[in-house]
Design a protein around this motif. Structure first.
Motif, PDB file in Angstrom:
ATOM      1  N   MET A  41      30.557  44.347  41.405  1.00 52.27           N
ATOM      2  CA  MET A  41      31.869  43.956  42.128  1.00 52.27           C
ATOM      3  C   MET A  41      32.959  44.908  41.464  1.00 52.27           C
ATOM      4  N   GLY A  42      32.596  45.611  40.439  1.00 49.44           N
ATOM      5  CA  GLY A  42      33.728  46.454  39.705  1.00 49.44           C
ATOM      6  C   GLY A  42      34.530  45.339  38.721  1.00 49.44           C
ATOM      7  N   THR A  43      35.681  45.853  38.083  1.00 49.60           N
ATOM      8  CA  THR A  43      36.318  45.219  36.982  1.00 49.60           C
ATOM      9  C   THR A  43      37.109  44.007  37.770  1.00 49.60           C
ATOM     10  N   LEU A  55      38.795  33.639  46.138  1.00 45.76           N
ATOM     11  CA  LEU A  55      38.921  34.876  46.260  1.00 45.76           C
ATOM     12  C   LEU A  55      39.109  35.582  45.103  1.00 45.76           C
ATOM     13  N   VAL A  56      38.635  36.930  44.799  1.00 39.04           N
ATOM     14  CA  VAL A  56      38.531  37.744  43.544  1.00 39.04           C
ATOM     15  C   VAL A  56      39.239  39.231  43.630  1.00 39.04           C
ATOM     16  N   THR A  57      39.997  39.590  43.320  1.00 39.10           N
ATOM     17  CA  THR A  57      40.158  40.812  43.429  1.00 39.10           C
ATOM     18  C   THR A  57      39.818  41.751  42.420  1.00 39.10           C
ATOM     19  N   THR A  58      39.155  42.826  42.726  1.00 41.90           N
ATOM     20  CA  THR A  58      38.640  43.681  41.572  1.00 41.90           C
ATOM     21  C   THR A  58      38.781  45.130  41.863  1.00 41.90           C
ATOM     22  N   SER A  59      38.393  45.884  40.998  1.00 42.67           N
ATOM     23  CA  SER A  59      38.676  47.430  41.072  1.00 42.67           C
ATOM     24  C   SER A  59      38.004  48.096  42.479  1.00 42.67           C
ATOM     25  N   LYS A  60      37.157  47.253  42.888  1.00 42.54           N
ATOM     26  CA  LYS A  60      36.364  47.890  44.058  1.00 42.54           C
ATOM     27  C   LYS A  60      36.739  47.063  45.239  1.00 42.54           C
ATOM     28  N   GLY A  61      37.864  46.175  45.347  1.00 46.29           N
ATOM     29  CA  GLY A  61      38.198  45.642  46.690  1.00 46.29           C
ATOM     30  C   GLY A  61      38.288  44.172  46.449  1.00 46.29           C
ATOM     31  N   LEU A  62      38.458  43.451  47.534  1.00 46.95           N
ATOM     32  CA  LEU A  62      38.577  42.030  47.658  1.00 46.95           C
ATOM     33  C   LEU A  62      37.309  41.392  47.943  1.00 46.95           C
ATOM     34  N   TYR A  63      37.030  40.341  47.108  1.00 46.03           N
ATOM     35  CA  TYR A  63      35.561  39.503  47.506  1.00 46.03           C
ATOM     36  C   TYR A  63      35.894  37.972  47.568  1.00 46.03           C
ATOM     37  N   TYR A  64      34.989  37.308  48.561  1.00 45.46           N
ATOM     38  CA  TYR A  64      35.397  35.955  48.807  1.00 45.46           C
ATOM     39  C   TYR A  64      33.899  35.297  48.462  1.00 45.46           C
ATOM     40  N   SER A  65      34.107  34.009  47.967  1.00 45.28           N
ATOM     41  CA  SER A  65      33.048  32.974  47.616  1.00 45.28           C
ATOM     42  C   SER A  65      33.146  31.934  48.528  1.00 45.28           C
ATOM     43  N   SER A  66      32.019  31.206  49.309  1.00 45.18           N
ATOM     44  CA  SER A  66      32.256  30.067  49.788  1.00 45.18           C
ATOM     45  C   SER A  66      31.418  28.934  49.279  1.00 45.18           C
ATOM     46  N   THR A  67      30.673  29.526  48.106  1.00 41.71           N
ATOM     47  CA  THR A  67      29.725  28.535  47.315  1.00 41.71           C
ATOM     48  C   THR A  67      30.013  28.490  45.887  1.00 41.71           C
TER      49      THR A  67
END
Length: 76
Positions: A41-43, A55-67
């Motif tokens: 996912m990057g940094t 939600l987590v912002t990273t050096s490669k974009g925005l990621y989400y988790s519903s788990t």
């Protein structure tokens, strides 16, 4: 946003030194690794609790988790 959030009775944080998500179910006394895919996912930069998702912002974009951070997906 920040590097630690409370979500569904757990604390989640970014371990900056090792670049992964950790969780605690005892108010931060003991921490455990939660996500094994953070390297792809990057940094990791910031966490946010948005109710049903984390939600987590990273050096490669925005990621989400519903788990609760076990599995992450890139948000387009």
């Amino acid at each position: 946003m920040g590097q630690m959030v409370s979500h569904k009775g757990e604390l989640l944080r970014i371990n900056v030194a090792k670049n992964f998500i950790e969780y605690s179910s005892n108010n931060g006394k003991v921490w455990h690794r939660r996500s094994g895919q953070s390297h792809s996912m990057g940094t990791l930069q910031d966490l946010m609790d948005s109710g049903d998702e984390i939600l987590v912002t990273t050096s490669k974009g925005l990621y989400y988790s519903s788990t609760e951070g076990k599995v992450w997906h890139r948000r387009s």
